[in-house]
Design a protein around this motif. Structure first.
Motif, PDB file in Angstrom:
ATOM      1  N   MET A   1      -0.112   0.648   9.220  1.00  9.94           N
ATOM      2  CA  MET A   1      -1.243   1.434   8.729  1.00  9.94           C
ATOM      3  C   MET A   1      -1.114   2.929   9.045  1.00  9.94           C
ATOM      4  O   MET A   1      -1.646   3.763   8.322  1.00  9.94           O
ATOM      5  CB  MET A   1      -2.524   0.875   9.355  1.00  9.94           C
ATOM      6  CG  MET A   1      -3.749   1.039   8.501  1.00  9.94           C
ATOM      7  SD  MET A   1      -3.533   0.326   6.869  1.00  9.94           S
ATOM      8  CE  MET A   1      -4.726   1.304   5.996  1.00  9.94           C
ATOM      9  N   LYS A   2      -0.388   3.264  10.084  1.00  9.19           N
ATOM     10  CA  LYS A   2      -0.328   4.671  10.479  1.00  9.19           C
ATOM     11  C   LYS A   2       0.362   5.556   9.440  1.00  9.19           C
ATOM     12  O   LYS A   2      -0.143   6.630   9.123  1.00  9.19           O
ATOM     13  CB  LYS A   2       0.301   4.799  11.857  1.00  9.19           C
ATOM     14  CG  LYS A   2      -0.712   4.389  12.905  1.00  9.19           C
ATOM     15  CD  LYS A   2      -0.165   4.205  14.282  1.00  9.19           C
ATOM     16  CE  LYS A   2      -1.210   3.468  15.107  1.00  9.19           C
ATOM     17  NZ  LYS A   2      -0.723   3.065  16.408  1.00  9.19           N
TER      18      LYS A   2
ATOM     19  N   MET B   1      -2.842  12.080   3.908  1.00  7.27           N
ATOM     20  CA  MET B   1      -2.961  13.510   4.200  1.00  7.27           C
ATOM     21  C   MET B   1      -2.363  14.336   3.057  1.00  7.27           C
ATOM     22  O   MET B   1      -2.895  15.368   2.679  1.00  7.27           O
ATOM     23  CB  MET B   1      -2.264  13.839   5.509  1.00  7.27           C
ATOM     24  CG  MET B   1      -3.055  13.376   6.698  1.00  7.27           C
ATOM     25  SD  MET B   1      -2.231  13.830   8.207  1.00  7.27           S
ATOM     26  CE  MET B   1      -3.484  13.371   9.377  1.00  7.27           C
TER      27      MET B   1
ATOM     28  N   GLU C   1      -2.156  13.322   0.040  1.00  4.76           N
ATOM     29  CA  GLU C   1      -2.998  13.046  -1.117  1.00  4.76           C
ATOM     30  C   GLU C   1      -4.191  13.993  -1.197  1.00  4.76           C
ATOM     31  O   GLU C   1      -4.687  14.289  -2.283  1.00  4.76           O
ATOM     32  CB  GLU C   1      -3.483  11.593  -1.045  1.00  4.76           C
ATOM     33  CG  GLU C   1      -4.484  11.245  -2.110  1.00  4.76           C
ATOM     34  CD  GLU C   1      -4.044  10.058  -2.929  1.00  4.76           C
ATOM     35  OE1 GLU C   1      -2.867   9.702  -2.854  1.00  4.76           O
ATOM     36  OE2 GLU C   1      -4.873   9.516  -3.645  1.00  4.76           O
ATOM     37  N   THR C   2      -4.642  14.466  -0.028  1.00  7.74           N
ATOM     38  CA  THR C   2      -5.785  15.380  -0.003  1.00  7.74           C
ATOM     39  C   THR C   2      -5.646  16.476  -1.056  1.00  7.74           C
ATOM     40  O   THR C   2      -6.600  16.818  -1.752  1.00  7.74           O
ATOM     41  CB  THR C   2      -5.873  16.038   1.386  1.00  7.74           C
ATOM     42  OG1 THR C   2      -6.004  15.002   2.342  1.00  7.74           O
ATOM     43  CG2 THR C   2      -7.072  16.956   1.472  1.00  7.74           C
TER      44      THR C   2
ATOM     45  N   VAL D   1       0.367   5.109   6.363  1.00  7.21           N
ATOM     46  CA  VAL D   1      -0.540   5.220   5.225  1.00  7.21           C
ATOM     47  C   VAL D   1      -1.446   6.435   5.405  1.00  7.21           C
ATOM     48  O   VAL D   1      -1.739   7.169   4.455  1.00  7.21           O
ATOM     49  CB  VAL D   1      -1.379   3.933   5.074  1.00  7.21           C
ATOM     50  CG1 VAL D   1      -2.442   4.123   4.014  1.00  7.21           C
ATOM     51  CG2 VAL D   1      -0.489   2.757   4.721  1.00  7.21           C
ATOM     52  N   ILE D   2      -1.863   6.655   6.643  1.00  3.27           N
ATOM     53  CA  ILE D   2      -2.730   7.809   6.916  1.00  3.27           C
ATOM     54  C   ILE D   2      -1.983   9.121   6.638  1.00  3.27           C
ATOM     55  O   ILE D   2      -2.526  10.055   6.072  1.00  3.27           O
ATOM     56  CB  ILE D   2      -3.237   7.760   8.373  1.00  3.27           C
ATOM     57  CG1 ILE D   2      -4.070   6.492   8.599  1.00  3.27           C
ATOM     58  CG2 ILE D   2      -4.069   8.990   8.701  1.00  3.27           C
ATOM     59  CD1 ILE D   2      -5.272   6.379   7.710  1.00  3.27           C
TER      60      ILE D   2
ATOM     61  N   VAL E   1      -6.302  15.375  -4.451  1.00  2.00           N
ATOM     62  CA  VAL E   1      -7.742  15.207  -4.632  1.00  2.00           C
ATOM     63  C   VAL E   1      -8.392  16.561  -4.897  1.00  2.00           C
ATOM     64  O   VAL E   1      -9.231  16.698  -5.797  1.00  2.00           O
ATOM     65  CB  VAL E   1      -8.363  14.539  -3.387  1.00  2.00           C
ATOM     66  CG1 VAL E   1      -9.869  14.564  -3.468  1.00  2.00           C
ATOM     67  CG2 VAL E   1      -7.863  13.120  -3.249  1.00  2.00           C
TER      68      VAL E   1
ATOM     69  N   ALA F   1       2.442   1.808  -3.400  1.00  4.66           N
ATOM     70  CA  ALA F   1       1.530   2.150  -4.491  1.00  4.66           C
ATOM     71  C   ALA F   1       0.828   3.491  -4.295  1.00  4.66           C
ATOM     72  O   ALA F   1       0.312   4.061  -5.247  1.00  4.66           O
ATOM     73  CB  ALA F   1       0.500   1.035  -4.654  1.00  4.66           C
ATOM     74  N   LEU F   2       0.823   3.993  -3.068  1.00  2.00           N
ATOM     75  CA  LEU F   2       0.015   5.181  -2.774  1.00  2.00           C
ATOM     76  C   LEU F   2       0.340   6.397  -3.654  1.00  2.00           C
ATOM     77  O   LEU F   2      -0.575   7.060  -4.150  1.00  2.00           O
ATOM     78  CB  LEU F   2       0.161   5.535  -1.289  1.00  2.00           C
ATOM     79  CG  LEU F   2      -1.038   6.227  -0.643  1.00  2.00           C
ATOM     80  CD1 LEU F   2      -2.311   5.448  -0.848  1.00  2.00           C
ATOM     81  CD2 LEU F   2      -0.787   6.433   0.839  1.00  2.00           C
TER      82      LEU F   2
ATOM     83  N   LEU G   1       0.834  -1.201   0.000  1.00  4.16           N
ATOM     84  CA  LEU G   1       0.000   0.000   0.000  1.00  4.16           C
ATOM     85  C   LEU G   1       0.877   1.262   0.000  1.00  4.16           C
ATOM     86  O   LEU G   1       0.626   2.207  -0.745  1.00  4.16           O
ATOM     87  CB  LEU G   1      -0.891  -0.025   1.244  1.00  4.16           C
ATOM     88  CG  LEU G   1      -2.180   0.767   1.190  1.00  4.16           C
ATOM     89  CD1 LEU G   1      -2.979   0.379  -0.025  1.00  4.16           C
ATOM     90  CD2 LEU G   1      -2.990   0.521   2.441  1.00  4.16           C
TER      91      LEU G   1
ATOM     92  N   PHE H   1      -7.629  17.631  -8.353  1.00  2.72           N
ATOM     93  CA  PHE H   1      -8.456  16.887  -9.296  1.00  2.72           C
ATOM     94  C   PHE H   1      -9.863  17.471  -9.360  1.00  2.72           C
ATOM     95  O   PHE H   1     -10.420  17.691 -10.438  1.00  2.72           O
ATOM     96  CB  PHE H   1      -8.509  15.412  -8.893  1.00  2.72           C
ATOM     97  CG  PHE H   1      -9.538  14.623  -9.650  1.00  2.72           C
ATOM     98  CD1 PHE H   1      -9.270  14.183 -10.936  1.00  2.72           C
ATOM     99  CD2 PHE H   1     -10.774  14.331  -9.093  1.00  2.72           C
ATOM    100  CE1 PHE H   1     -10.217  13.476 -11.645  1.00  2.72           C
ATOM    101  CE2 PHE H   1     -11.724  13.622  -9.798  1.00  2.72           C
ATOM    102  CZ  PHE H   1     -11.442  13.186 -11.072  1.00  2.72           C
ATOM    103  N   LEU H   2     -10.423  17.723  -8.153  1.00  2.56           N
ATOM    104  CA  LEU H   2     -11.798  18.244  -8.111  1.00  2.56           C
ATOM    105  C   LEU H   2     -11.893  19.595  -8.805  1.00  2.56           C
ATOM    106  O   LEU H   2     -12.818  19.860  -9.568  1.00  2.56           O
ATOM    107  CB  LEU H   2     -12.241  18.387  -6.661  1.00  2.56           C
ATOM    108  CG  LEU H   2     -12.840  17.134  -6.058  1.00  2.56           C
ATOM    109  CD1 LEU H   2     -13.121  17.358  -4.597  1.00  2.56           C
ATOM    110  CD2 LEU H   2     -14.109  16.747  -6.786  1.00  2.56           C
TER     111      LEU H   2
END
Lengths: 661, 155
Positions: free
Chosen positions: B126-127, B134, B136-137, B129-130, B140, B52-53, B49, B143-144
């Protein structure tokens, strides 16, 4: 909400029965043992302060580390790992009886020492081979030298030396007086030359040779002609190679006993943990004392344990204010898999709320909105069911299954079935089917999706604030809760409500509040009263009035944070659109190759299946990560502080194996 | 017709800039993960993960490029695009082009650090990844913004 109540339990037993007590506790597997040295009631007692107990058994520890090494060595002989095993750990299943019988019957010490011998020998062989190979490499240039190497060196009158001369300096070599040279071979940089001279000239000649870059090669310890030596060394390497194969073969055979070794490891490590637990208790003159935590509902079972002993007794107490008991969360079967997500963040402590039931519906719905494809939802359900069949009912897979179900709803709602497949195929039935379930098409009109995302965001943020308020009240901080969480709750709600009314009715925001009669004033109250509360109350109770108000004003500035939180939920829509876009592009490419003669249809099908499989993986990944982020960053920050640690009862556990009762 | 060229530049920029970002980002994570795997080959699944992120930005850029391509009809018969429409489409491509490029690179660095963390403490996979999410926001959001700009351009 679903944090299980635990009690502190202290067992006292006569010293002679210590080992039996530890055995029984391990078998029962209901008590989380904690170190008596860290317990607030005991840690200041002089006996406890001075206690020195070996917490583990060094001999067992040593054996365990030997087994670990051998198991790692065996791993190279594993039959090729399946694709799944690279992602999921699959442990062999054994029973508790296996643990004992295998460990007693199986002569693991013999295997260990044999494997260690083999491993040592293999390293030796490797070093020897490297050594021989480097000798061969250095002799290769002297292959044509027809002189036994032991004759190089000093004799009575003459001295023979061998070495390299840079090829440009060959002329200068010839100029040196009193030497005979013989070039054995040459390459692009050096000539490999034998030089003979009288011993009495040695000092002068060596000095001159040094000047032209001559480098002597050392053949000491080698006997025979180079070509014979190379043959000899090659044969030795062959022999070593044979031995290596033999040794490896034996190791490969021994590796078939790997499962037995795994079992022995777990058997011994369970014994070792008994030593650890004994070390966490304390021995007095006549008694042994150990304490831990137990679930309230397991207390009944304790009597049964204690009855077995002549001298045992126990004391149960509620956790005191200084205690830090472990946390065990227990939820209904339907939402139990989502405990995984709570544990990833960190468990709650006793004064907290278990967020699992709260995050479950949101996570499932968000996951569905991020994926937003009914076709992918169905595929995901099938994939996770298949994986469950192979790997057992893992919590992670159940979470994916739930996500698949919500994706079907989200996809049907937005008309996405493997992207635009149903509209791009010339089958009228599929069009009708798609359109009959369609609520809105985000490709034509994306705004409903946008508002839907924000609405879910508002819902979750508001819920988080309410739970935060509840938590404050529960912990006796009503005023703080009123000034923070509850104020924000009402303010956000009514600002957005008034904004919606003003944009629907065309009135200005002020008109909605102050010129719409009672309801308007009511809304205004719920907007301005919270603002006042935040300014005057949220600054805390310490410090002067001015300081508190400044703090309160700063807190009010937190409104930007709430705006950011709400907008963060728009990612639900963005990820939904990305899924639709990738899926659509796969369909377009599949369509483009369709006119290729003969193989067009096959190519199209291959691209369709491969492409969508890839897209499912990519988008499921994104959906999972982003849904989780919304829980952790936007939701948990409103009410949740993790600070607990897991309730892990002292029991028979498998490290390498899965032990079934 | 010349507006079409400008629109094509927009589509190309969205795809290649976000793509470059993702390639550099995964370059970081891939190298870090390979280093970890040399010591602990069993970590492949756990690191997947994080590796790939930073790849998602490339997809965001690609989707915007695809929407622009569809909008101007390049896959069928190209529509008549004025220079102004072309410029509008170019402008719409910029948010994801730049936000994608830079956020993917930085996300790659965050995730590579996360891979180091996971190597030392595999239970904490997993931590980081979070943290990656952040960063990645902002991709996003890019993109929007691109999406909303583009969807509202009338052709």
């Amino acid at each position: 909400m679903a944090i299980v109540k635990v009690k502190k339990i202290t067992f006292i037993v006569h010293k002679s029965e210590k080992d039996e007590l530890v055995d029984t506790l391990q078998e029962a597997g209901i008590v989380h043992i904690s170190d008596i040295k860290e317990d607030p009631d005991f840690k200041n007692l002089p006996e406890v302060k001075e206690k020195k107990v070996e917490s583990t058994n060094p001999e067992i520890e040593y054996t365990l580390s030997r087994i670990r090494r051998v198991i790692e060595f065996f791993n190279q002989f594993d039959t090729k790992k399946g694709f799944l095993e690279t992602f999921f750990e699959i442990k062999p299943e054994i029973t508790e009886d296996d643990l004992k019988t295998v460990s007693q019957r199986y002569d693991y010490k013999r295997t260990l020492s044999r494997v260690e011998e083999i491993e040592k020998r293999l390293t030796e062989i490797k070093n020897l081979e490297v050594n021989l190979q480097s000798k061969i490499d250095s002799l290769r240039k002297w292959y044509d030298l027809d002189l036994p190497l032991e004759e190089i060196g000093e004799s009575e009158k003459v001295e023979i030396i061998a070495g390299t001369v840079p090829i440009n300096n060959e002329e200068e070599l010839k100029k040196i007086e009193g030497i005979e040279t013989s070039v054995v071979s040459l390459d692009s940089r050096f000539t490999y030359t034998l030089i003979v001279f009288l011993k009495e000239d040695a000092a002068r000649i060596k000095n001159e040779l040094l000047k032209i870059g001559f480098e002597q090669v050392d053949f000491r310890g080698m006997k025979g002609r180079p070509r014979e030596l190379i043959e000899k060394y090659k044969k030795e390497i062959e022999k070593l190679e044979e031995e290596r194969i033999k040794q490896t073969e034996e190791a490969r055979k021994l590796a078939q006993e790997k499962l037995n070794l795994l079992i022995v490891y777990d058997y011994l490590s369970n014994i070792n943990s008994k030593y650890r637990v004994s070390g966490q208790g304390i021995e007095t003159k006549a008694t042994f004392l150990v304490l831990g935590w137990i679930k309230e509902k397991d207390l009944k079972k304790v009597d049964k344990i204690v009855k077995k002993f002549d001298s045992a007794t126990y004391i149960v107490a509620d956790p005191g204010p200084e205690d830090n008991p472990p946390t065990f969360i227990d939820n209904k079967k339907s939402i139990k898999p989502f405990e995984l997500l709570t544990k990833l963040y960190g468990l709650p402590n006793l004064r907290e709320v278990d967020p699992t039931p709260l995050l479950t519906p949101f996570f499932a719905v968000f996951f569905g909105l991020c994926l937003t494809d009914a076709g992918y939802g169905i595929s995901l359900i099938i994939l996770s069911l298949l994986l469950m069949k192979k790997l057992g009912k893992m919590q992670f897979l159940v979470v994916l299954l739930y996500g698949g179900i919500t994706s079907i709803f989200a996809g049907a709602m937005t008309g996405s079935w493997f992207g635009d497949l149903f509209t791009s195929l010339p089958i009228p039935f599929l069009h009708q089917f798609r359109n009959s379930l369609l609520l809105f098409d985000p490709m034509v009109n994306p705004m409903p999706f946008f508002y839907l995302s924000l609405a879910f965001g508002l819902l979750q943020v508001e819920l988080g604030l309410l739970v935060g308020f509840y938590k404050r009240v529960k912990n006796g901080e009503f005023l703080d809760g009123l000034a923070n969480e509850l104020s924000w709750f009402f303010m956000l709600l009514f600002v957005i409500l008034a904004y919606l009314i003003s944009s629907k009715s065309g009135k200005s925001f002020g008109d909605v509040l102050f010129h719409s009669g009672f309801i308007g004033y009511l809304m205004a109250f719920f907007i301005f009263a919270p603002i006042a509360l935040i300014i005057f109350l949220s600054g805390g109770t310490s410090g002067s009035f001015i300081v508190r108000v400044v703090k309160g004003l700063y807190n009010l500035y937190g409104v930007t944070g709430y705006v950011g939180d709400l907008l963060s939920y728009v990612r639900l829509m963005a990820l939904g659109m990305v899924t639709a876009g990738i899926a659509m592009s796969i369909n377009i490419v599949a369509k483009l190759v369709l006119p290729v003669p003969y193989i067009g249809i096959i190519l199209a099908i291959l691209i369709f299946i491969g492409g969508h499989l890839f897209s499912i993986i990519i988008n499921v990944m994104g959906a999972f990560v982003h849904s989780l982020r919304l829980q952790y960053v936007e939701f948990f920050t409103k009410f949740y502080d993790n600070g607990g640690y897991e309730f892990k009862p002292f029991s028979i556990e498998g490290y390498y194996t899965e032990i079934k009762k | 017709m010349s507006g079409l060229y400008i629109a094509m530049i927009g589509a190309a920029m969205a795809a290649f800039m976000a793509g470059i970002g993702s390639a550099i980002g995964i370059g970081y994570t891939g190298r870090a993960a390979s280093g970890v795997l040399s010591e602990a080959p069993d970590m492949f699944g756990r690191l997947f993960l994080l590796v790939a992120l930073p790849g998602t930005q490339g997809f965001y850029g690609f989707i915007i490029a695809l929407f622009i391509i569809l909008k101007v009809g390049l896959l069928g018969t190209p529509k008549a695009i004025t220079i102004y429409q072309g410029l509008e489409l170019l402008a719409a491509s910029l948010p994801i082009a730049f936000a994608g490029l830079l956020s993917a690179i930085h996300q790659g660095k965050v995730c590579a650090a996360g891979i180091d963390l996971t190597a030392k403490r595999p239970d904490q996979a997993m931590k980081p990844v979070i943290y990656g999410a952040m960063v990645e926001t902002y991709a996003v959001l890019g993109f929007l913004t691109s999406f909303f700009l583009m969807i509202n351009i009338k052709i």
